[in-house]
Design a protein around this motif. Structure first.
Motif, PDB file in Angstrom:
ATOM      1  N   GLU A  93     -10.800  10.954  -3.732  1.00 18.50           N
ATOM      2  CA  GLU A  93     -10.522   9.886  -2.765  1.00 18.50           C
ATOM      3  C   GLU A  93     -10.567   8.517  -3.425  1.00 18.50           C
ATOM      4  N   PRO A  94      -9.480   7.765  -3.348  1.00 20.91           N
ATOM      5  CA  PRO A  94      -9.451   6.435  -3.972  1.00 20.91           C
ATOM      6  C   PRO A  94      -9.993   5.384  -2.999  1.00 20.91           C
ATOM      7  N   PRO A  95     -10.440   4.244  -3.508  1.00 14.45           N
ATOM      8  CA  PRO A  95     -10.925   3.181  -2.621  1.00 14.45           C
ATOM      9  C   PRO A  95      -9.820   2.648  -1.708  1.00 14.45           C
ATOM     10  N   GLU A  96      -8.562   2.812  -2.118  1.00 13.00           N
ATOM     11  CA  GLU A  96      -7.467   2.317  -1.287  1.00 13.00           C
ATOM     12  C   GLU A  96      -7.433   2.973   0.091  1.00 13.00           C
ATOM     13  N   LEU A  97      -7.903   4.239   0.188  1.00 16.33           N
ATOM     14  CA  LEU A  97      -7.822   4.926   1.469  1.00 16.33           C
ATOM     15  C   LEU A  97      -8.647   4.202   2.533  1.00 16.33           C
ATOM     16  N   ALA A  98      -9.872   3.831   2.189  1.00 19.25           N
ATOM     17  CA  ALA A  98     -10.723   3.119   3.154  1.00 19.25           C
ATOM     18  C   ALA A  98     -10.082   1.786   3.542  1.00 19.25           C
ATOM     19  N   SER A  99      -9.479   1.106   2.572  1.00 17.72           N
ATOM     20  CA  SER A  99      -8.835  -0.177   2.860  1.00 17.72           C
ATOM     21  C   SER A  99      -7.637   0.014   3.789  1.00 17.72           C
ATOM     22  N   ILE A 100      -6.869   1.074   3.550  1.00 14.99           N
ATOM     23  CA  ILE A 100      -5.706   1.346   4.404  1.00 14.99           C
ATOM     24  C   ILE A 100      -6.162   1.639   5.834  1.00 14.99           C
ATOM     25  N   LEU A 101      -7.204   2.443   5.967  1.00 14.38           N
ATOM     26  CA  LEU A 101      -7.716   2.767   7.309  1.00 14.38           C
ATOM     27  C   LEU A 101      -8.274   1.524   7.998  1.00 14.38           C
ATOM     28  N   ASP A 102      -8.898   0.630   7.245  1.00 17.90           N
ATOM     29  CA  ASP A 102      -9.371  -0.638   7.814  1.00 17.90           C
ATOM     30  C   ASP A 102      -8.201  -1.461   8.337  1.00 17.90           C
ATOM     31  N   GLU A 103      -7.116  -1.504   7.547  1.00 12.92           N
ATOM     32  CA  GLU A 103      -5.931  -2.250   7.972  1.00 12.92           C
ATOM     33  C   GLU A 103      -5.374  -1.656   9.275  1.00 12.92           C
ATOM     34  N   LEU A 104      -5.396  -0.338   9.380  1.00 14.20           N
ATOM     35  CA  LEU A 104      -4.894   0.311  10.597  1.00 14.20           C
ATOM     36  C   LEU A 104      -5.762  -0.004  11.810  1.00 14.20           C
ATOM     37  N   TYR A 150       0.835  -1.208   0.000  1.00 13.40           N
ATOM     38  CA  TYR A 150       0.000   0.000   0.000  1.00 13.40           C
ATOM     39  C   TYR A 150       0.870   1.260   0.000  1.00 13.40           C
ATOM     40  N   ASN A 151       1.938   1.248   0.802  1.00 14.28           N
ATOM     41  CA  ASN A 151       2.794   2.427   0.903  1.00 14.28           C
ATOM     42  C   ASN A 151       3.457   2.750  -0.437  1.00 14.28           C
ATOM     43  N   ILE A 152       3.864   1.710  -1.156  1.00 15.18           N
ATOM     44  CA  ILE A 152       4.466   1.930  -2.477  1.00 15.18           C
ATOM     45  C   ILE A 152       3.397   2.303  -3.502  1.00 15.18           C
ATOM     46  N   LEU A 153       2.249   1.647  -3.428  1.00 12.35           N
ATOM     47  CA  LEU A 153       1.174   1.869  -4.401  1.00 12.35           C
ATOM     48  C   LEU A 153       0.715   3.323  -4.421  1.00 12.35           C
ATOM     49  N   VAL A 154       0.510   3.919  -3.253  1.00 13.82           N
ATOM     50  CA  VAL A 154      -0.014   5.291  -3.229  1.00 13.82           C
ATOM     51  C   VAL A 154       1.029   6.296  -3.717  1.00 13.82           C
ATOM     52  N   GLY A 155       2.296   5.870  -3.807  1.00 14.76           N
ATOM     53  CA  GLY A 155       3.332   6.753  -4.323  1.00 14.76           C
ATOM     54  C   GLY A 155       3.449   6.738  -5.832  1.00 14.76           C
ATOM     55  N   THR A 156       2.652   5.903  -6.500  1.00 17.58           N
ATOM     56  CA  THR A 156       2.747   5.821  -7.960  1.00 17.58           C
ATOM     57  C   THR A 156       1.942   6.904  -8.664  1.00 17.58           C
ATOM     58  N   ARG A 157       1.133   7.656  -7.922  1.00 17.46           N
ATOM     59  CA  ARG A 157       0.329   8.707  -8.559  1.00 17.46           C
ATOM     60  C   ARG A 157      -0.051   9.755  -7.527  1.00 17.46           C
ATOM     61  N   LYS A 158      -0.542  10.883  -8.013  1.00 20.77           N
ATOM     62  CA  LYS A 158      -1.073  11.924  -7.134  1.00 20.77           C
ATOM     63  C   LYS A 158      -2.581  11.888  -7.233  1.00 20.77           C
ATOM     64  N   PHE A 159      -3.247  11.919  -6.087  1.00 20.61           N
ATOM     65  CA  PHE A 159      -4.696  11.734  -6.035  1.00 20.61           C
ATOM     66  C   PHE A 159      -5.423  13.075  -6.015  1.00 20.61           C
ATOM     67  N   ALA A 194       1.097   5.653   4.190  1.00 25.13           N
ATOM     68  CA  ALA A 194       0.240   5.546   3.008  1.00 25.13           C
ATOM     69  C   ALA A 194      -1.009   6.408   3.163  1.00 25.13           C
ATOM     70  N   ALA A 195      -1.649   6.331   4.332  1.00 23.32           N
ATOM     71  CA  ALA A 195      -2.835   7.152   4.575  1.00 23.32           C
ATOM     72  C   ALA A 195      -2.494   8.631   4.529  1.00 23.32           C
ATOM     73  N   GLY A 196      -1.374   8.992   5.143  1.00 24.37           N
ATOM     74  CA  GLY A 196      -0.957  10.390   5.137  1.00 24.37           C
ATOM     75  C   GLY A 196      -0.702  10.905   3.740  1.00 24.37           C
ATOM     76  N   LYS A 197      -0.086  10.079   2.898  1.00 23.56           N
ATOM     77  CA  LYS A 197       0.205  10.498   1.525  1.00 23.56           C
ATOM     78  C   LYS A 197      -1.085  10.793   0.759  1.00 23.56           C
ATOM     79  N   VAL A 198      -2.083   9.916   0.861  1.00 24.68           N
ATOM     80  CA  VAL A 198      -3.344  10.125   0.143  1.00 24.68           C
ATOM     81  C   VAL A 198      -4.049  11.370   0.670  1.00 24.68           C
ATOM     82  N   LEU A 199      -4.155  11.502   1.981  1.00 25.06           N
ATOM     83  CA  LEU A 199      -4.838  12.651   2.570  1.00 25.06           C
ATOM     84  C   LEU A 199      -4.115  13.950   2.229  1.00 25.06           C
TER      85      LEU A 199
END
Length: 561
Positions: free
Chosen positions: A228-239, A216-225, A255-260
């Motif tokens: 809100e992508p679906p990955e954010l909810a999944s990352i927060l669930d993992e946390l 997840y940490n690498i994935l969110v670094g591949t683009r600028k958002f 990863a969450a910080g990068k998206v936000l």
């Protein structure tokens, strides 16, 4: 020292069974006398078996002593040398390499010796020998997946991205869910700018529950958002999973910080970045670092620089791009390397290793810099030639080769002595912006000063103090490339950069983001975009949350406000 056990070490003990692990004892383990006198080989094996048990119990000095006992009576015993190499990793990597080399010389067809030697070269950042020995390990043991993963990493760092992908593909054939295989392939693809392909590997990892947090940490670094992508909810669930490990919580919070942060939710983003840092050991000693800066300033004074003038190599090939991380070093390298006569070699470790070899480290019982002071012109030229030989491995044709290791800012005095004609480019950025960017970037090994806002600000002050010294004792040698100047006047500042290199202008330098090849730093997404101004004065988005940093920077922060 390191508690890394040799891989499959029992195979080297010629079939001797390993005794059950013993409870730690107050005295060193001794070889038990046998009913009959053992042969030398049997006695050696008994001692090395005990050394391995001591290593497991983290009684490392005792394990080391047993290995030396074996070598005292059986010089060049390969397994004794190999165990000493594993003990040295992380403590004295150069010494570990020497032990591994001696072991491999005795048993050149042992894949584990070749593998560990290759990994040790990779660890110190010398990629050609790393590739050589890792390739040999793969030839000797084609099912050794770790060797293919390390080979992929070495190729990637040596700017051979396509070769790296081949190595990772082989690793995936051997073990589809090995934690390093798809992650390594994804990183190699990102280095090459193939973000969409990298995302496929990372999403496969996540779906198969392999290295989820890292992916997840690498994935969110591949683009600028921008939404809100679906990955954010999944990352927060993992946390929300109370069973996650500390390093997973670190990566997921980043990863969450990068998206936000991309979405402009700066307060929430900074909360996650601060939380991420709580999962890292804050072991940076700012007082010891101040002493090192004091020692560098005292050593490289005008008297020493004058005494050593003309002792180095006159080559104009080296270009040193240095400064704080996240100050624009990668962008500067890309602009320079877009010129047809310039090659960007990335972040090289060779100069720092030379510095360590001549005593530019604070060590108990050793006077800082004595070796450097006493070096003859012939010795200094030999060190310069060693560096140039390493540099030539990256390009044999370019008239300028860029070493963009940021922390070479600590070694400007050594650069001036070894390479009187080398170009030095100091990348500088708004102090608060620079520090905030370090804090919200997942800087890892060697950057523990960035784990705490106050320590980060104090570290920046020491960096600034040292750079002021270099500019005072080396007037005219250092070209200052301010990030804000580059943003405000890309062409003008780029022309000044190329002029500093002593080269004629080429319009390709304005389209650095079209340059092929690998980019192997956290800036690899940004430097594939045209220059943008959104990172200037970005620190103002975070308000009071970064006040400890502002307070630590003191007058350096006031100058930027």
């Amino acid at each position: 020292m390191n508690n890394r056990l040799p891989p499959a070490w029992s195979k080297h003990l010629k079939g001797l069974s390993t005794p059950p692990a013993k409870q730690p004892q107050p005295k060193p383990l001794q070889a038990r006398p046998l009913q009959s006198t053992p042969s030398r080989a049997q006695a050696d094996d008994l001692l090395l078996r005990q050394a391995l048990e001591l290593q497991k119990a983290e009684r490392l000095p005792e394990a080391e002593e047993l290995c030396h006992r074996v070598l005292a009576r059986t010089p060049e015993h390969p397994l004794a040398l190999y165990i000493l190499g594993t003990l040295g990793l992380g403590f004295d990597d150069e010494l570990a390499i020497k032990y591994f080399e001696r072991a491999a010389a005795q048993e050149p067809n042992n894949p584990y010796y070749q593998f560990s030697l290759g990994e040790a070269w990779l660890k110190v950042g010398d990629y050609p020998p790393a590739i050589k020995h890792l390739q040999r390990a793969c030839e000797l043991k084609p099912c050794l997946v770790e060797a293919y993963c390390s080979l992929g990493q070495a190729y990637a760092k040596f700017d051979k991205g396509e070769m790296a992908l081949l190595a990772y593909d082989k690793a995936l054939e051997i073990e589809r869910d090995h934690p390093l295989s798809r992650l390594g392939a994804a990183r190699a693809l990102i280095d090459l700018g193939r973000m969409d392909e990298a995302a496929i590997y990372l999403k496969e990892n996540i779906s198969r529950r392999v290295s989820v947090a890292d992916s997840y940490n690498i994935l969110v670094g591949t683009r600028k958002f921008s939404s809100e992508p679906p990955e954010l909810a999944s990352i927060l669930d993992e946390l929300g999973n109370s069973a996650i490990l500390a390093h997973e919580a670190h990566d997921l919070n980043f990863a969450a910080g990068k998206v936000l942060n991309d979405l402009g939710h700066y307060d929430k983003a900074m909360d996650h970045f601060i939380r991420a840092r709580t999962f890292k050991v804050r072991d940076f000693d700012i007082e010891s670092y101040r002493k090192r800066i004091d020692a560098l300033i005292d050593l490289f004074d005008p008297k020493l620089l004058a005494a050593k003038q003309g002792c180095g190599d006159p080559s104009e090939a080296p270009v040193f791009v240095l400064g704080m991380p996240r100050s624009g070093t990668t962008l500067t390298e890309q602009i320079c390397a877009s010129h047809p006569e310039v090659h960007g070699a990335g972040e090289l470790t060779k100069l720092d290793r030379i510095a360590a070899s001549i005593g530019l480290r604070l060590e108990p019982g050793r006077t800082f810099g004595d070796s450097a002071k006493s070096m003859t012109p012939e010795q200094l030229r030999a060190q310069a030639e060693d560096y140039l030989s390493n540099l030539a491995l990256y390009s044999s044709t370019a008239s300028r080769i860029v070493d963009k290791m940021p922390h070479n800012f600590q070694l400007v005095g050594l650069i001036a002595i070894l390479f009187p004609n080398a170009r030095i480019i100091h990348c500088r950025r708004d102090a608060i912006d620079n520090c905030v960017s370090c804090f919200i970037s997942s800087l890892q090994q060697g950057h523990s000063y960035s784990y705490d806002l106050t320590t980060l600000g104090l570290y920046y002050r020491e960096y600034d103090r040292l750079m002021c010294h270099w500019k005072a004792v080396l007037p005219g040698r250092i070209f200052e490339n301010r990030y804000e100047d580059l943003v405000a006047d890309q062409e003008g500042q780029s022309r000044r950069l190329i002029d500093h290199l002593g080269l004629s202008w080429d319009d390709a330098c304005l389209r650095f983001f079209d340059k092929g090849g690998s980019v192997r730093t956290l800036s690899r997404w940004q430097v594939r975009q045209p220059i943008y101004a959104s990172s200037v004065k970005r620190w103002k988005n975070y308000g009071d949350k970064i006040q400890p940093l502002v307070d630590a920077l003191g007058d350096l922060a006031e100058a930027e406000q």
